[in-house]
Design an enzyme around this catalytic site. Sequence first.
Site, mmCIF file in Angstrom:
data_model
loop_
_atom_site.group_PDB
_atom_site.id
_atom_site.type_symbol
_atom_site.label_atom_id
_atom_site.label_comp_id
_atom_site.label_asym_id
_atom_site.label_seq_id
_atom_site.Cartn_x
_atom_site.Cartn_y
_atom_site.Cartn_z
ATOM 1 N N ASP A 1 -19.395 -38.025 -5.466
ATOM 2 C CA ASP A 1 -20.235 -38.225 -6.648
ATOM 3 C C ASP A 1 -21.069 -36.971 -6.906
ATOM 4 O O ASP A 1 -21.567 -36.349 -5.973
ATOM 5 C CB ASP A 1 -21.229 -39.372 -6.413
ATOM 6 C CG ASP A 1 -20.556 -40.726 -6.376
ATOM 7 O OD1 ASP A 1 -19.319 -40.790 -6.454
ATOM 8 O OD2 ASP A 1 -21.294 -41.721 -6.245
ATOM 9 N N ASP B 1 -13.550 -48.556 -9.615
ATOM 10 C CA ASP B 1 -13.988 -47.869 -8.402
ATOM 11 C C ASP B 1 -13.203 -48.383 -7.196
ATOM 12 O O ASP B 1 -12.433 -49.356 -7.314
ATOM 13 C CB ASP B 1 -15.503 -48.085 -8.232
ATOM 14 C CG ASP B 1 -16.173 -46.912 -7.546
ATOM 15 O OD1 ASP B 1 -15.464 -46.113 -6.919
ATOM 16 O OD2 ASP B 1 -17.419 -46.803 -7.631
HETATM 17 C C1 GLA Z 1 -19.516 -44.943 -6.661
HETATM 18 C C2 GLA Z 1 -18.998 -44.113 -7.821
HETATM 19 C C3 GLA Z 1 -20.150 -43.763 -8.747
HETATM 20 C C4 GLA Z 1 -20.789 -45.038 -9.245
HETATM 21 C C5 GLA Z 1 -21.253 -45.880 -8.070
HETATM 22 C C6 GLA Z 1 -21.737 -47.246 -8.512
HETATM 23 O O1 GLA Z 1 -20.370 -44.205 -5.833
HETATM 24 O O2 GLA Z 1 -18.356 -42.955 -7.352
HETATM 25 O O3 GLA Z 1 -19.677 -43.001 -9.840
HETATM 26 O O4 GLA Z 1 -19.864 -45.739 -10.029
HETATM 27 O O5 GLA Z 1 -20.191 -46.085 -7.140
HETATM 28 O O6 GLA Z 1 -22.115 -48.039 -7.441
#
Ligand code: GLA
Length: 584
Positions: free
Chosen positions: A224, A155
Amino acid sequence: MAATAAALALGGLAGPSAAPAAAATTPYPNLTPTPPMGWNNWSYYGCDISEETVLANARALVSSGLAAKGYDTVTTDDCWMTHTRDADGNLVPDPTRFPHGMAYVGEQLHAMGLKFGIYEDAGTATCGGYPGSYGHIKQDADLFAKWKVDYLKLDGCNVPVPTGQSADDVYHKIYGDMSQALLDTGRPIVYSVSAPAYFEGEKDWHHVISWSAEVGNLWREGADVAMESSSARGKWASIKYNYGYNVPLADLQSPGRWNDPDFLLAGQSRITGDEIRSQMSLWSVMAAPLISSTDLTKASPEALDVLGNKDVIAVDQDAKGLQGRIVQQGDGYDVLSKPLANGDRAVALFNSSDEAQTITTTAAKAGLPAGSSYLLKDLWSKRTTQTTGTIAANVPAHATVLYRVHAGTAHRVQPATAITWTRTGGEGASSTWKVALADHGPTGLTGAQLRISAPEGWRLSTSKVSLGKVRPGGSATATITAKGPDAEPGTTVTTLTATARYRAGGAGDGSVSGRASIVTEVPYPSLDAAFNNVGVTNEAAPPAEGNYTTGNFDGGGDSYSAQALAAAGVTPGAKVSKDGVTWT
Ligand code: GLA
């Protein structure tokens, strides 16, 4: 995503002092010739994870048959570790959530024939606030290889960008360093790069995607997808939103290098069968990774069928490895076409609107070779029909019809037909319609009968019409009036259904159905009457992280109490503006 701003805010912190050196130029090996498939806890469980949860879902992947269909990578997302590294600087699995450690999770997955995926972050901390790999790239890559990790999602939260350097360069350097570190371990680890998600909509976005395709195998490039706790409206808005940013990126994809619009929501609550089939269809036509995020131990048979539809999976996993493109667009619909290895095309008719409609395109527009006959296999109903070139279907609201189109003919195949409802008059719950049955196949129809149905309380001018003969390429129509009871306050959608039955020469008896939506909007007489029923979604605006529903005063999804509205200064009849949306 707020992460870029967060990264920039950290600009003053210590970091690489000189401009980042050019990242590794060797492209990362193609470890996923077809889009990755599997399961990840995040959208369903968030941080509420444990060894037990992960392994129970892994067992369900196997027992449901999904693993055998390709869903083979089980990824533990954020929050698997403790807040501090150990004395040697190594990451430490949370002893409560993962009492046997992460290598043990990997062993168990491997014993089930599955692959082991894990989450980390390129910055100083993960999005959830646990230690990031920043300053520990090689150490973490080595640890993951030692644990026999097969898939890393890296990430991009909390990446410090020193003053005077570009975020693009800084991210490129760190993601390139992890790419090299993974290569140096000698273990083939599929590398999922989240960097582009932190540049969505910015000028560097496409550039970040282009280098992500060199350092890794797939990349998240936008917001997301909704979490399990989201409202029904929020989930559908999020699927449409993620589709919307992913679909124009086909030029930046190549076989083995995948755009990732995030998880599949099949199995979650507050989402309809049509909506999950739409997501599965669109993701497959876009050659997106198919990563389920739900509780597979409790998923309904319908959800498991959607995830497990072999014909749809075959579109996603097609050996040609190309993302489909929009070939036609209109009011509330898109037509997409994906070239397949055997010369077929996957053609999706996506109704993004809130009303049923008939979507019509042609084999030529979908990129098929010129010809006089095509076979249309509907990959959800499994029916095959034959057309001379028109590809059409009546598609319910939020639904997608997905055809595999093959240039050619076959014997005794039903002609492709479609019903179209066109409103010609009336208003509100009182309407007049032209209902047409069209024959797009090479064989004519005889003895065509139309049956119309409406919900209880509705009156139809007729419920049965004889249409007689329809010649190939022709159509027959009927006029119908429908009258419903006085609509209730709020928005009401009523569905009328027409089903035609006919005989198609040697192909025998056939049938087709089509729906119309009647939408009535009646204002509430008072604020109290609107209790729990006032809601506005601005689907044109990027959803803020964790809140896809604008105007959501009380944080309760689609629920707006009179008290909460009053507390926000709203009086009956007043105009309210929030996040660019205005309503009365
Ligand atoms: C980000 C990512 C998600 C998830 C969260 C975890 O928002 O885009 O897919 O991995 O972090 O904290």
